[in-house]
Scaffold this motif. Structure first.
Motif, PDB file in Angstrom:
ATOM      1  N   LYS A  27       0.828  -1.213   0.000  1.00  0.00           N
ATOM      2  CA  LYS A  27       0.000   0.000   0.000  1.00  0.00           C
ATOM      3  C   LYS A  27       0.858   1.257   0.000  1.00  0.00           C
ATOM      4  N   MET A  28       0.246   2.352  -0.453  1.00  0.00           N
ATOM      5  CA  MET A  28       0.889   3.672  -0.390  1.00  0.00           C
ATOM      6  C   MET A  28      -0.139   4.689   0.087  1.00  0.00           C
ATOM      7  N   LEU A  29       0.323   5.640   0.904  1.00  0.00           N
ATOM      8  CA  LEU A  29      -0.560   6.646   1.483  1.00  0.00           C
ATOM      9  C   LEU A  29      -0.598   7.889   0.604  1.00  0.00           C
ATOM     10  N   LEU A  30      -1.815   8.307   0.246  1.00  0.00           N
ATOM     11  CA  LEU A  30      -2.013   9.522  -0.534  1.00  0.00           C
ATOM     12  C   LEU A  30      -3.052  10.394   0.170  1.00  0.00           C
ATOM     13  N   HIS A  31      -3.070  11.668  -0.193  1.00  0.00           N
ATOM     14  CA  HIS A  31      -4.066  12.570   0.374  1.00  0.00           C
ATOM     15  C   HIS A  31      -4.628  13.470  -0.712  1.00  0.00           C
ATOM     16  N   ARG A  32      -5.766  14.101  -0.397  1.00  0.00           N
ATOM     17  CA  ARG A  32      -6.323  15.084  -1.331  1.00  0.00           C
ATOM     18  C   ARG A  32      -7.125  16.130  -0.574  1.00  0.00           C
ATOM     19  N   ASN A  33      -7.247  17.275  -1.211  1.00  0.00           N
ATOM     20  CA  ASN A  33      -8.046  18.376  -0.708  1.00  0.00           C
ATOM     21  C   ASN A  33      -9.457  18.167  -1.262  1.00  0.00           C
ATOM     22  N   VAL A  34     -10.393  17.763  -0.417  1.00  0.00           N
ATOM     23  CA  VAL A  34     -11.742  17.431  -0.889  1.00  0.00           C
ATOM     24  C   VAL A  34     -12.540  18.662  -1.320  1.00  0.00           C
ATOM     25  N   LYS A  35     -12.076  19.860  -0.948  1.00  0.00           N
ATOM     26  CA  LYS A  35     -12.770  21.086  -1.356  1.00  0.00           C
ATOM     27  C   LYS A  35     -12.552  21.411  -2.824  1.00  0.00           C
ATOM     28  N   PHE A  39      -7.933  14.943  -7.561  1.00  0.00           N
ATOM     29  CA  PHE A  39      -6.785  14.044  -7.696  1.00  0.00           C
ATOM     30  C   PHE A  39      -6.151  13.811  -6.329  1.00  0.00           C
ATOM     31  N   TRP A  40      -5.359  12.741  -6.243  1.00  0.00           N
ATOM     32  CA  TRP A  40      -4.638  12.375  -5.019  1.00  0.00           C
ATOM     33  C   TRP A  40      -3.178  12.756  -5.172  1.00  0.00           C
ATOM     34  N   ASN A  41      -2.514  13.018  -4.043  1.00  0.00           N
ATOM     35  CA  ASN A  41      -1.140  13.498  -4.055  1.00  0.00           C
ATOM     36  C   ASN A  41      -0.392  12.883  -2.883  1.00  0.00           C
ATOM     37  N   LEU A  42       0.942  13.019  -2.914  1.00  0.00           N
ATOM     38  CA  LEU A  42       1.766  12.588  -1.790  1.00  0.00           C
ATOM     39  C   LEU A  42       1.606  13.559  -0.625  1.00  0.00           C
ATOM     40  N   VAL A  43       1.788  13.067   0.575  1.00  0.00           N
ATOM     41  CA  VAL A  43       1.699  13.874   1.785  1.00  0.00           C
ATOM     42  C   VAL A  43       2.905  14.810   1.845  1.00  0.00           C
ATOM     43  N   GLY A  44       2.694  16.067   2.203  1.00  0.00           N
ATOM     44  CA  GLY A  44       3.807  17.003   2.319  1.00  0.00           C
ATOM     45  C   GLY A  44       3.330  18.431   2.365  1.00  0.00           C
ATOM     46  N   PHE A 127      -3.819   3.327  -0.547  1.00  0.00           N
ATOM     47  CA  PHE A 127      -4.188   2.705  -1.817  1.00  0.00           C
ATOM     48  C   PHE A 127      -3.285   1.518  -2.106  1.00  0.00           C
ATOM     49  N   ASP A 128      -3.826   0.533  -2.765  1.00  0.00           N
ATOM     50  CA  ASP A 128      -3.036  -0.580  -3.255  1.00  0.00           C
ATOM     51  C   ASP A 128      -2.087  -0.044  -4.333  1.00  0.00           C
ATOM     52  N   LYS A 129      -0.799  -0.358  -4.227  1.00  0.00           N
ATOM     53  CA  LYS A 129       0.183   0.175  -5.187  1.00  0.00           C
ATOM     54  C   LYS A 129      -0.124  -0.270  -6.611  1.00  0.00           C
ATOM     55  N   THR A 130      -0.642  -1.467  -6.783  1.00  0.00           N
ATOM     56  CA  THR A 130      -0.983  -1.952  -8.129  1.00  0.00           C
ATOM     57  C   THR A 130      -2.093  -1.102  -8.736  1.00  0.00           C
ATOM     58  N   GLU A 131      -3.073  -0.736  -7.917  1.00  0.00           N
ATOM     59  CA  GLU A 131      -4.171   0.114  -8.369  1.00  0.00           C
ATOM     60  C   GLU A 131      -3.631   1.464  -8.848  1.00  0.00           C
ATOM     61  N   VAL A 132      -2.687   2.023  -8.110  1.00  0.00           N
ATOM     62  CA  VAL A 132      -2.085   3.300  -8.499  1.00  0.00           C
ATOM     63  C   VAL A 132      -1.233   3.120  -9.757  1.00  0.00           C
ATOM     64  N   ALA A 133      -0.386   2.101  -9.777  1.00  0.00           N
ATOM     65  CA  ALA A 133       0.497   1.860 -10.932  1.00  0.00           C
ATOM     66  C   ALA A 133      -0.298   1.663 -12.220  1.00  0.00           C
ATOM     67  N   LYS A 138      -6.854   9.029 -10.051  1.00  0.00           N
ATOM     68  CA  LYS A 138      -6.171  10.228 -10.541  1.00  0.00           C
ATOM     69  C   LYS A 138      -5.146  10.679  -9.513  1.00  0.00           C
ATOM     70  N   CYS A 139      -3.906  10.842  -9.966  1.00  0.00           N
ATOM     71  CA  CYS A 139      -2.811  11.292  -9.102  1.00  0.00           C
ATOM     72  C   CYS A 139      -2.022  12.404  -9.779  1.00  0.00           C
ATOM     73  N   LEU A 140      -1.572  13.360  -8.999  1.00  0.00           N
ATOM     74  CA  LEU A 140      -0.621  14.376  -9.441  1.00  0.00           C
ATOM     75  C   LEU A 140       0.398  14.558  -8.334  1.00  0.00           C
ATOM     76  N   PRO A 141       1.679  14.701  -8.652  1.00  0.00           N
ATOM     77  CA  PRO A 141       2.236  14.678  -9.999  1.00  0.00           C
ATOM     78  C   PRO A 141       2.142  13.277 -10.612  1.00  0.00           C
ATOM     79  N   ILE A 142       2.248  13.233 -11.929  1.00  0.00           N
ATOM     80  CA  ILE A 142       2.090  11.957 -12.613  1.00  0.00           C
ATOM     81  C   ILE A 142       3.215  10.974 -12.293  1.00  0.00           C
ATOM     82  N   THR A 143       4.299  11.454 -11.729  1.00  0.00           N
ATOM     83  CA  THR A 143       5.384  10.565 -11.321  1.00  0.00           C
ATOM     84  C   THR A 143       4.933   9.573 -10.240  1.00  0.00           C
TER      85      THR A 143
END
Length: 173
Positions: A27-35, A39-44, A127-133, A138-143
């Motif tokens: 798994k990998m942890l992502l976050h998003r601003n629901v307002k 898209f989902w992003n890395l924590v930071g 999220f499951d890493k396979t699902e993200v890969a 939707k994720c940004l940045p696309i990396t």
């Protein structure tokens, strides 16, 4: 109080940011601003004047997640430079990305679908890493899609994403 390194230069906003790729088993942890974000992003967050990137990340993780991580657990693995439009503003962003592999002993690894300690509109999900890969979300940045496939974080890489919005708007996600 130190200020974020985020300035308007002409018609472009420059941001200096840090992010963490949290990994726990598959798994990998992502976050998003629901307002405002779909898209989902890395924590930071943003680096403040006078902070190292590692100090900034430790501060951001404690503010947002309520956990203080030891500096030696954070491994710098990528520097990402992005050019995009956000909220109708041209943006140039430099993002230092760190990796941390959580263990069963880390309380954070066992939380699911939770909110930020300091911002009610930020939500987190493992999220499951396979699902993200496989670009199922939707994720940004696309990396982030490539990070989900990565299993080695011992070499620092550089990546650059130009006009991220155009790719993202036209993707089939």
């Amino acid at each position: 109080m130190k200020e974020d390194i985020s300035i308007m230069l002409g018609d472009t906003k420059f941001n200096f940011r840090v992010a963490c790729f949290f990994e726990y088993k598959d798994k990998m942890l992502l976050h998003r601003n629901v307002k405002v974000d779909n898209f989902w992003n890395l924590v930071g967050g943003r680096v403040k004047c006078g902070e190292t990137t590692k100090e900034a990340l430790i501060r951001e993780l404690e503010e947002e997640l309520g956990y203080k991580f030891e500096p030696e657990r954070l491994q710098l693995f990528q520097i990402n430079e992005m050019f995009f439009v956000y909220d109708n503003i041209n943006s140039h962003e430099l993002n230092f990305m760190y990796h941390i592999k959580l263990t069963d002993d880390d309380e954070l690894a066992h939380k699911q679908d939770f909110g930020s300690c300091d911002k009610a509109h930020i939500v987190y999900h493992w999220f499951d890493k396979t699902e993200v890969a496989n670009k199922k979300i939707k994720c940004l940045p696309i990396t982030i899609y490539n990070l989900a496939k990565c299993d080695k974080f011992d070499t620092i890489r550089w990546s650059m994403e130009r006009k991220v919005n155009e790719w993202f708007l036209h993707s089939q996600l």
